[in-house]
Design an enzyme around this catalytic site. Structure first.
Site, mmCIF file in Angstrom:
data_model
loop_
_atom_site.group_PDB
_atom_site.id
_atom_site.type_symbol
_atom_site.label_atom_id
_atom_site.label_comp_id
_atom_site.label_asym_id
_atom_site.label_seq_id
_atom_site.Cartn_x
_atom_site.Cartn_y
_atom_site.Cartn_z
ATOM 1 N N ASP A 170 0.826 -1.197 0.000
ATOM 2 C CA ASP A 170 0.000 0.000 0.000
ATOM 3 C C ASP A 170 0.858 1.243 0.000
ATOM 4 O OD1 ASP A 170 -1.237 -0.216 3.438
ATOM 5 O OD2 ASP A 170 0.686 0.490 2.668
ATOM 6 N N ASN A 178 -3.932 12.812 0.371
ATOM 7 C CA ASN A 178 -5.301 13.289 0.154
ATOM 8 C C ASN A 178 -5.564 14.596 0.885
ATOM 9 O OD1 ASN A 178 -6.447 11.491 -1.647
ATOM 10 N ND2 ASN A 178 -7.189 10.100 -0.075
ATOM 11 N N ASP A 187 -6.222 10.142 -6.240
ATOM 12 C CA ASP A 187 -6.636 9.198 -7.279
ATOM 13 C C ASP A 187 -5.542 9.035 -8.339
ATOM 14 O OD1 ASP A 187 -9.047 8.845 -6.016
ATOM 15 O OD2 ASP A 187 -10.211 10.058 -7.436
ATOM 16 N N GLU A 209 -5.954 2.455 -0.734
ATOM 17 C CA GLU A 209 -4.612 2.490 -1.316
ATOM 18 C C GLU A 209 -3.906 1.142 -1.226
ATOM 19 O OE1 GLU A 209 -4.036 3.703 3.043
ATOM 20 O OE2 GLU A 209 -5.606 3.672 1.518
#
Length: 298
Positions: A170, A178, A187, A209
């Site tokens: 991840d 974010n 994104d 993620e």
């Protein structure tokens, strides 16, 4: 379209193939229905099966049923039955056994082409529905359900002693990306990591993620090497944002298939290793060991 034709008569096979091949179809012919079923099973690019009811050793109705089970396992396939005896009973039995269509034997050229155009429309729709059901909409990777299904299939092929490894990864401090740069940049970061792993093996997005890879044919050492290469490539990424390039890193957990293993167990051990990678400072690769798993279980 790739079409398999099954009939006990080589003359019928030649006639039907002669109608199809000039139209650009790829045609594979069988007089043995068991061989035909094995071929269709092993070749997911087959989009249509045309079979007579009068075939052996697997009867035509049973062949329809077995092929329909394949199609229900998330693959597009149109099944057409042909028979020299058209009656209500044959038609209803064929449709009840999983056939999509029924034609006379030997078929007329124009009717056969029309039936196959309908089959192409059907399989195109099936393909799109399968894609929507299996694909994560942001990344185009397999979603969790489809990833687990494909991973179980790979494990079945590997058997008890085959080579198979898993990698969980991840994005480090993703919430901060974010929060500081916005969800659009987040994104973009997810899609950038997707680009690194999409061709590595069976790749899926498990959520947020977090990503997963199952690597058929690779042992632990090879999986570790792949994970380290991905780690370095991730660190080289530069994500565009209104405030300038954004850098990121990823953490990785690796595990190897063992005798009596389940896919869930394989992924759980990789998840334990991923936790240790993040707990140990992030931007690193950690492999699952018996000691590590026992320590986390305790």
């Amino acid at each position: 379209m790739h079409i398999v034709i099954v009939d006990s008569s080589r003359v019928i096979l030649k006639v039907v193939a002669g109608m199809l091949e000039p139209r650009g179809h790829v045609v594979t012919q069988f007089t043995d229905s068991a061989e035909a079923l094995a071929y269709v099973t092993d070749n997911p690019r087959v989009r249509a099966l045309i079979t007579s009811l009068e075939v052996r050793p697997i009867g035509g109705l049973e062949l329809c049923w077995s092929a329909r089970l394949l199609a229900e396992a998330s693959r597009p396939l149109s099944i057409i039955v042909m028979s020299s005896v058209r009656n209500a009973r044959n038609l209803s039995e064929a449709l009840d056994s999983g056939a999509d269509d029924f034609i006379d034997k030997p078929p007329g050229a124009e009717e056969l082409q029309a039936r196959l155009r309908a089959a192409e429309r059907l399989t195109s729709l099936q393909s799109e529905l399968i894609r929507l059901a299996e694909t994560d909409p942001l990344t185009g990777l397999l979603n969790r359900r489809a990833f687990l299904l494909r991973s179980r299939e790979a494990a079945g092929r590997a058997g008890s002693f085959g080579r198979l490894s898993a990698v969980l990864l991840d994005i480090d401090h993703f919430k901060r990306i974010n929060d500081e740069y916005g969800h659009d940049v987040g994104d973009t970061a997810i899609k950038a990591v997707t680009g690194l792993i999409a061709q590595e093996g069976i790749a899926g997005r498990l959520g947020g993620e977090e990503f997963a890879l199952v690597l058929p044919g690779r042992n632990l050492t090879e999986a570790e090497a792949a994970a380290n290469r991905l780690r370095l490539n991730a660190a080289d990424l530069r994500i565009r944002s209104p405030r300038g390039p954004v850098r990121l890193t990823c953490s990785f957990g690796v595990s190897e298939w063992g005798e009596g293993e389940t896919v869930e167990g394989l992924l759980k051990r990789a998840d334990i290793a991923l936790y240790e990678a993040k707990n140990g400072g992030r931007n690193r690769v950690v492999s699952a060991t018996n000691e590590l798993v026992l320590a986390r279980a305790g």
